[in-house]
Design a protein around this motif. Sequence first.
Motif, mmCIF file in Angstrom:
data_model
loop_
_atom_site.group_PDB
_atom_site.id
_atom_site.type_symbol
_atom_site.label_atom_id
_atom_site.label_comp_id
_atom_site.label_asym_id
_atom_site.label_seq_id
_atom_site.Cartn_x
_atom_site.Cartn_y
_atom_site.Cartn_z
ATOM 1 N N ASP A 1 35.696 63.430 -2.905
ATOM 2 C CA ASP A 1 36.277 63.511 -4.247
ATOM 3 C C ASP A 1 35.123 63.881 -5.180
ATOM 4 N N LEU A 2 35.064 65.146 -5.592
ATOM 5 C CA LEU A 2 33.930 65.647 -6.363
ATOM 6 C C LEU A 2 33.738 64.911 -7.686
ATOM 7 N N LYS A 3 34.828 64.549 -8.341
ATOM 8 C CA LYS A 3 34.711 63.809 -9.612
ATOM 9 C C LYS A 3 34.142 62.413 -9.382
ATOM 10 N N ALA A 4 34.656 61.722 -8.376
ATOM 11 C CA ALA A 4 34.168 60.378 -8.058
ATOM 12 C C ALA A 4 32.710 60.444 -7.591
ATOM 13 N N ALA A 5 32.372 61.481 -6.847
ATOM 14 C CA ALA A 5 30.997 61.647 -6.356
ATOM 15 C C ALA A 5 30.042 61.860 -7.534
ATOM 16 N N ALA A 6 30.429 62.720 -8.454
ATOM 17 C CA ALA A 6 29.591 62.976 -9.631
ATOM 18 C C ALA A 6 29.382 61.689 -10.427
ATOM 19 N N LYS A 7 30.453 60.936 -10.597
ATOM 20 C CA LYS A 7 30.369 59.669 -11.326
ATOM 21 C C LYS A 7 29.433 58.690 -10.608
ATOM 22 N N ALA A 8 29.517 58.648 -9.288
ATOM 23 C CA ALA A 8 28.714 57.706 -8.492
ATOM 24 C C ALA A 8 27.213 57.950 -8.627
ATOM 25 N N VAL A 9 26.834 59.207 -8.872
ATOM 26 C CA VAL A 9 25.405 59.530 -8.978
ATOM 27 C C VAL A 9 24.976 59.888 -10.404
ATOM 28 N N GLY A 10 25.902 59.727 -11.367
ATOM 29 C CA GLY A 10 25.569 59.967 -12.764
ATOM 30 C C GLY A 10 25.384 61.427 -13.119
ATOM 31 N N GLU A 11 26.098 62.308 -12.434
ATOM 32 C CA GLU A 11 26.027 63.746 -12.713
ATOM 33 C C GLU A 11 27.279 64.181 -13.459
ATOM 34 N N LYS A 12 27.148 65.271 -14.200
ATOM 35 C CA LYS A 12 28.299 65.839 -14.907
ATOM 36 C C LYS A 12 29.275 66.446 -13.893
ATOM 37 N N SER A 13 28.716 67.081 -12.848
ATOM 38 C CA SER A 13 29.546 67.667 -11.790
ATOM 39 C C SER A 13 28.730 67.741 -10.498
ATOM 40 N N ILE A 14 29.461 67.910 -9.400
ATOM 41 C CA ILE A 14 28.872 68.000 -8.059
ATOM 42 C C ILE A 14 29.563 69.147 -7.338
ATOM 43 N N GLU A 15 28.799 69.891 -6.554
ATOM 44 C CA GLU A 15 29.408 70.913 -5.694
ATOM 45 C C GLU A 15 28.699 70.900 -4.340
ATOM 46 N N MET A 16 29.400 71.360 -3.321
ATOM 47 C CA MET A 16 28.812 71.448 -1.985
ATOM 48 C C MET A 16 27.722 72.520 -1.998
ATOM 49 N N ILE A 17 26.650 72.300 -1.238
ATOM 50 C CA ILE A 17 25.636 73.342 -1.131
ATOM 51 C C ILE A 17 26.144 74.409 -0.165
ATOM 52 N N ARG A 18 25.555 75.592 -0.221
ATOM 53 C CA ARG A 18 25.928 76.649 0.710
ATOM 54 C C ARG A 18 25.379 76.295 2.093
ATOM 55 N N GLN A 19 26.085 76.694 3.120
ATOM 56 C CA GLN A 19 25.696 76.375 4.498
ATOM 57 C C GLN A 19 24.279 76.869 4.799
ATOM 58 N N ALA A 20 23.895 78.012 4.246
ATOM 59 C CA ALA A 20 22.559 78.576 4.481
ATOM 60 C C ALA A 20 21.447 77.681 3.918
ATOM 61 N N GLN A 21 21.779 76.823 2.969
ATOM 62 C CA GLN A 21 20.786 75.931 2.361
ATOM 63 C C GLN A 21 20.577 74.654 3.178
ATOM 64 N N LEU A 22 21.493 74.353 4.073
ATOM 65 C CA LEU A 22 21.482 73.073 4.778
ATOM 66 C C LEU A 22 20.227 72.860 5.630
#
Length: 158
Positions: free
Chosen positions: A72-93
């Motif tokens: 849950d991107l909204k809950a995840a952002a809230k949990a870490v104190g960020e305005k928003s969260i997105e998945m990183i690109r697979q190439a960055q992993l």
Amino acid sequence: MAEEKTNVMRLLDQKKIPYTPHQYDISDGALDAVTAARRLGVPPETCFKTLVTAGASRKNYVFVVPGEKELDLKAAAKAVGEKSIEMIRQAQLLPLTGYVHGGCSPVGMKKRLPTIIDASAEALPEMTVSAGRVGRQVTLSPGDLAAVTGASFAPVSK
């Protein structure tokens, strides 16, 4: 013949954290946590996937969520104190964590990233996560996983 230990297993051994290693067939290319749970014979709600994200601040975070749920991107952002969260690109992993897609573990990443384990894990006696290689998993207590990764618990899945 003894199973070859992964770096995750060696790290858990070093920290004297008890775990159960697992190996399963991945020849069909199915790398998801639900398939892993089925092949290992563990309840799907106890098999977790490791997701790496980036916040609006460009800081990276790790979320460990049940394989049958999604982050849950909204809950995840809230949990870490960020305005928003997105998945990183697979190439960055791989450059960021040292792990490939399908074999990403919250334990033993190249750099320790802030980690959140979904709150549903707290009620479980044990949970299963990647052992750092595709087709390899470890089962351990949620408290031990939180201790070795410096993680906290928050409701971040839906």
